[in-house]
Design a protein around this motif. Sequence first.
Motif, PDB file in Angstrom:
ATOM      1  N   GLN A   1      -8.058  -9.349  -2.639  1.00  0.00           N
ATOM      2  CA  GLN A   1      -7.559  -7.892  -3.213  1.00  0.00           C
ATOM      3  C   GLN A   1      -8.602  -6.889  -2.543  1.00  0.00           C
ATOM      4  N   GLU A   2      -9.961  -7.353  -2.757  1.00  0.00           N
ATOM      5  CA  GLU A   2     -11.251  -6.243  -2.133  1.00  0.00           C
ATOM      6  C   GLU A   2     -10.879  -5.822  -0.705  1.00  0.00           C
ATOM      7  N   ARG A   3     -10.225  -6.828   0.265  1.00  0.00           N
ATOM      8  CA  ARG A   3      -9.858  -6.450   1.455  1.00  0.00           C
ATOM      9  C   ARG A   3      -8.632  -5.327   1.428  1.00  0.00           C
ATOM     10  N   ALA A   4      -7.617  -5.771   0.519  1.00  0.00           N
ATOM     11  CA  ALA A   4      -6.825  -4.706   0.555  1.00  0.00           C
ATOM     12  C   ALA A   4      -7.173  -3.356   0.133  1.00  0.00           C
ATOM     13  N   TYR A   5      -8.138  -3.256  -0.834  1.00  0.00           N
ATOM     14  CA  TYR A   5      -8.670  -2.113  -0.954  1.00  0.00           C
ATOM     15  C   TYR A   5      -9.417  -1.454   0.270  1.00  0.00           C
ATOM     16  N   GLU A   6     -10.073  -2.477   0.926  1.00  0.00           N
ATOM     17  CA  GLU A   6     -10.526  -1.775   2.235  1.00  0.00           C
ATOM     18  C   GLU A   6      -9.811  -1.395   3.180  1.00  0.00           C
ATOM     19  N   VAL A   7      -8.596  -1.982   3.464  1.00  0.00           N
ATOM     20  CA  VAL A   7      -7.406  -1.704   4.385  1.00  0.00           C
ATOM     21  C   VAL A   7      -6.669  -0.335   3.749  1.00  0.00           C
TER      22      VAL A   7
ATOM     23  N   GLU B   1      -1.780   3.634  -3.525  1.00  0.00           N
ATOM     24  CA  GLU B   1      -1.518   2.869  -4.614  1.00  0.00           C
ATOM     25  C   GLU B   1      -1.724   1.422  -3.855  1.00  0.00           C
ATOM     26  N   VAL B   2      -2.575   0.423  -4.596  1.00  0.00           N
ATOM     27  CA  VAL B   2      -2.570  -0.921  -4.044  1.00  0.00           C
ATOM     28  C   VAL B   2      -1.760  -1.858  -5.103  1.00  0.00           C
ATOM     29  N   ARG B   3      -0.751  -2.644  -4.801  1.00  0.00           N
ATOM     30  CA  ARG B   3      -0.198  -3.313  -5.535  1.00  0.00           C
ATOM     31  C   ARG B   3       0.209  -4.764  -5.068  1.00  0.00           C
ATOM     32  N   PRO B   4      -0.365  -5.849  -5.798  1.00  0.00           N
ATOM     33  CA  PRO B   4       0.107  -7.152  -5.167  1.00  0.00           C
ATOM     34  C   PRO B   4       1.430  -7.463  -5.246  1.00  0.00           C
ATOM     35  N   VAL B   5       1.909  -7.999  -4.309  1.00  0.00           N
ATOM     36  CA  VAL B   5       3.561  -8.395  -4.179  1.00  0.00           C
ATOM     37  C   VAL B   5       3.806  -9.806  -4.884  1.00  0.00           C
ATOM     38  N   VAL B   6       4.572 -10.040  -5.785  1.00  0.00           N
ATOM     39  CA  VAL B   6       4.806 -11.141  -6.402  1.00  0.00           C
ATOM     40  C   VAL B   6       6.040 -11.913  -5.984  1.00  0.00           C
ATOM     41  N   PHE B   7       6.836 -11.283  -5.294  1.00  0.00           N
ATOM     42  CA  PHE B   7       7.844 -12.017  -4.738  1.00  0.00           C
ATOM     43  C   PHE B   7       8.350 -11.319  -3.370  1.00  0.00           C
ATOM     44  N   PHE B   8       8.663 -12.058  -2.298  1.00  0.00           N
ATOM     45  CA  PHE B   8       8.622 -11.456  -1.030  1.00  0.00           C
ATOM     46  C   PHE B   8      10.018 -12.241  -0.192  1.00  0.00           C
ATOM     47  N   ALA B   9      10.881 -11.589   0.427  1.00  0.00           N
ATOM     48  CA  ALA B   9      11.956 -12.114   0.976  1.00  0.00           C
ATOM     49  C   ALA B   9      12.248 -11.372   2.014  1.00  0.00           C
ATOM     50  N   ASP B  10      12.650 -11.835   3.003  1.00  0.00           N
ATOM     51  CA  ASP B  10      13.318 -11.164   4.139  1.00  0.00           C
ATOM     52  C   ASP B  10      14.170 -11.906   4.942  1.00  0.00           C
ATOM     53  N   SER B  11      14.911 -11.136   6.028  1.00  0.00           N
ATOM     54  CA  SER B  11      16.190 -11.768   6.661  1.00  0.00           C
ATOM     55  C   SER B  11      15.803 -13.129   7.615  1.00  0.00           C
TER      56      SER B  11
ATOM     57  N   LEU C   1       0.856  -1.157   0.172  1.00  0.00           N
ATOM     58  CA  LEU C   1      -0.120   0.137  -0.030  1.00  0.00           C
ATOM     59  C   LEU C   1       0.795   1.126  -0.006  1.00  0.00           C
ATOM     60  N   ALA C   2       1.204   1.878  -1.293  1.00  0.00           N
ATOM     61  CA  ALA C   2       2.059   2.869  -1.314  1.00  0.00           C
ATOM     62  C   ALA C   2       1.399   3.945  -1.262  1.00  0.00           C
ATOM     63  N   MET C   3       1.947   4.866  -0.357  1.00  0.00           N
ATOM     64  CA  MET C   3       1.474   6.408  -0.104  1.00  0.00           C
ATOM     65  C   MET C   3       2.588   7.348  -0.827  1.00  0.00           C
ATOM     66  N   TYR C   4       1.623   8.162  -1.734  1.00  0.00           N
ATOM     67  CA  TYR C   4       2.545   9.260  -2.397  1.00  0.00           C
ATOM     68  C   TYR C   4       1.898  10.588  -1.782  1.00  0.00           C
ATOM     69  N   MET C   5       3.097  11.437  -1.606  1.00  0.00           N
ATOM     70  CA  MET C   5       2.945  12.489  -1.038  1.00  0.00           C
ATOM     71  C   MET C   5       3.125  13.790  -2.214  1.00  0.00           C
ATOM     72  N   ASN C   6       1.989  14.629  -2.281  1.00  0.00           N
ATOM     73  CA  ASN C   6       2.132  16.127  -2.914  1.00  0.00           C
ATOM     74  C   ASN C   6       2.311  17.093  -2.099  1.00  0.00           C
ATOM     75  N   PRO C   7       3.631  17.503  -2.177  1.00  0.00           N
ATOM     76  CA  PRO C   7       3.807  18.976  -1.111  1.00  0.00           C
ATOM     77  C   PRO C   7       2.781  19.871  -1.222  1.00  0.00           C
ATOM     78  N   GLU C   8       2.413  20.308  -2.260  1.00  0.00           N
ATOM     79  CA  GLU C   8       1.381  21.290  -2.501  1.00  0.00           C
ATOM     80  C   GLU C   8       0.309  21.043  -1.831  1.00  0.00           C
ATOM     81  N   VAL C   9      -0.449  19.875  -2.162  1.00  0.00           N
ATOM     82  CA  VAL C   9      -1.440  19.499  -1.266  1.00  0.00           C
ATOM     83  C   VAL C   9      -1.341  19.539   0.254  1.00  0.00           C
ATOM     84  N   TRP C  10      -0.421  18.805   0.627  1.00  0.00           N
ATOM     85  CA  TRP C  10      -0.013  18.854   2.042  1.00  0.00           C
ATOM     86  C   TRP C  10       0.145  20.131   2.713  1.00  0.00           C
TER      87      TRP C  10
END
Length: 129
Positions: free
Chosen positions: A89-95, A110-120, A5-14
């Motif tokens: 995906q519908e729940r992701a939109y709700e969240v 922006e809601v984007r499905p993750v196709v690969f996930f790895a962490d330590s 769930l990507a958050m985009y900032m527009n400084p003018e709006v903020w």
Amino acid sequence: MKYLLAMYMNPEVWESLSEQDKDDVMTGHGEFIRRIRESGEMISTQALDAPAKSAVVRVKNGMPAITDGPFVESKEFLAGYYLVECASQERAYEVAAMIPDAKIDGLGIEVRPVVFFADSETESEFAGG
């Protein structure tokens, strides 16, 4: 499935928001985090600094070349994200709609499905198998 769930900032709006509206957004993130932790959907979240504090690294002739930036012709920039795991995906939109920024005219999530996930701490995971 995991979703970014990507958050985009527009400084003018903020900057056009009242101090109360800005405070509501910032405190709203705490409430949002509490809710999705309780639901078990929260994986992680990060807030990013302004683009002016970033750099771009490219390798040329085997050597890293670092430049200030990025300098894109856009008013919006990636300000942060939530990584969540939702049943659909519908729940992701709700969240995503619960994120305070989504209520501000001129901002969005922006809601984007993750196709690969790895962490330590876990094995790599490909979506779908």
